[in-house]
Design a protein around this motif. Sequence first.
Motif, PDB file in Angstrom:
ATOM      1  N   GLY A   8     101.960  28.061  11.160  1.00 41.98           N
ATOM      2  CA  GLY A   8     100.511  26.307  10.762  1.00 41.98           C
ATOM      3  C   GLY A   8      99.511  25.797  11.431  1.00 41.98           C
ATOM      4  O   GLY A   8     100.146  25.532  11.950  1.00 41.98           O
ATOM      5  N   SER A   9      99.366  25.276  10.141  1.00 40.82           N
ATOM      6  CA  SER A   9      97.889  24.298  10.943  1.00 40.82           C
ATOM      7  C   SER A   9      97.665  23.586  10.299  1.00 40.82           C
ATOM      8  O   SER A   9      96.608  23.069  10.410  1.00 40.82           O
ATOM      9  N   GLY A  10      98.511  23.240   9.468  1.00 38.12           N
ATOM     10  CA  GLY A  10      98.762  21.153   9.452  1.00 38.12           C
ATOM     11  C   GLY A  10      98.948  20.171  10.142  1.00 38.12           C
ATOM     12  O   GLY A  10      97.819  20.653  11.454  1.00 38.12           O
ATOM     13  N   ARG A  11      99.464  19.034  10.687  1.00 37.68           N
ATOM     14  CA  ARG A  11      98.686  18.493  10.439  1.00 37.68           C
ATOM     15  C   ARG A  11      99.293  17.961  12.445  1.00 37.68           C
ATOM     16  O   ARG A  11      98.675  18.457  13.283  1.00 37.68           O
ATOM     17  N   ILE A  12     100.738  19.280  12.589  1.00 34.64           N
ATOM     18  CA  ILE A  12     100.840  19.441  13.895  1.00 34.64           C
ATOM     19  C   ILE A  12     100.259  20.736  14.644  1.00 34.64           C
ATOM     20  O   ILE A  12      99.935  20.498  15.481  1.00 34.64           O
ATOM     21  N   GLY A  13     100.021  21.342  13.443  1.00 27.72           N
ATOM     22  CA  GLY A  13      99.825  22.777  14.595  1.00 27.72           C
ATOM     23  C   GLY A  13      98.383  22.483  15.062  1.00 27.72           C
ATOM     24  O   GLY A  13      97.469  23.173  15.960  1.00 27.72           O
ATOM     25  N   ASN A  34      99.729  32.106  12.238  1.00 23.42           N
ATOM     26  CA  ASN A  34      99.721  31.621  11.307  1.00 23.42           C
ATOM     27  C   ASN A  34     100.654  30.702  10.437  1.00 23.42           C
ATOM     28  O   ASN A  34     100.615  29.400  10.287  1.00 23.42           O
ATOM     29  N   ASP A  35      99.437  31.103   8.941  1.00 25.00           N
ATOM     30  CA  ASP A  35      99.212  30.359   7.915  1.00 25.00           C
ATOM     31  C   ASP A  35      99.134  30.442   6.427  1.00 25.00           C
ATOM     32  O   ASP A  35      98.222  31.478   6.600  1.00 25.00           O
ATOM     33  N   PRO A  36      99.857  30.671   5.672  1.00 22.57           N
ATOM     34  CA  PRO A  36      99.243  31.068   4.491  1.00 22.57           C
ATOM     35  C   PRO A  36      97.992  30.418   3.996  1.00 22.57           C
ATOM     36  O   PRO A  36      97.295  31.271   2.827  1.00 22.57           O
ATOM     37  N   VAL A  37      97.082  29.513   4.563  1.00 23.66           N
ATOM     38  CA  VAL A  37      96.086  29.420   3.274  1.00 23.66           C
ATOM     39  C   VAL A  37      95.040  30.444   4.563  1.00 23.66           C
ATOM     40  O   VAL A  37      93.801  29.789   3.923  1.00 23.66           O
ATOM     41  N   TYR A  78      97.664  35.417  10.608  1.00 23.16           N
ATOM     42  CA  TYR A  78      98.388  36.157   9.960  1.00 23.16           C
ATOM     43  C   TYR A  78      98.290  35.304   8.897  1.00 23.16           C
ATOM     44  O   TYR A  78      98.564  33.403   9.228  1.00 23.16           O
ATOM     45  N   THR A  79      98.571  35.921   7.725  1.00 20.97           N
ATOM     46  CA  THR A  79      98.862  34.966   6.458  1.00 20.97           C
ATOM     47  C   THR A  79     100.294  34.795   5.713  1.00 20.97           C
ATOM     48  O   THR A  79     100.658  34.694   4.415  1.00 20.97           O
TER      49      THR A  79
END
Length: 91
Positions: A8-13, A34-37, A78-79
Amino acid sequence: MVKIGINGSGRIGSFLIHGLFPPFSEGLELVAINDPVGAEGIVRNLNSTLPRDIEMPPTIECKSEDEIEIDGREVRIYTEKERFRIDICKD
């Protein structure tokens, strides 16, 4: 050298990813995210969340749909929605 993968590369990532580059990263290497975006979404997110007071911001570029480059370091993308399906040993 400790190799690190982030899910995940959101706020915490993104906070963790920015912390894995100099001067904070001695002995650490980011090898995968790894992040689906996908790669383009991760690059957009990382560029928009750069700390404002950083003296020399890292160069973050999309190289392909499964790879980005941060300050010349290749990072595999990765997604996969199910993170346990990623073969972490190959990176």
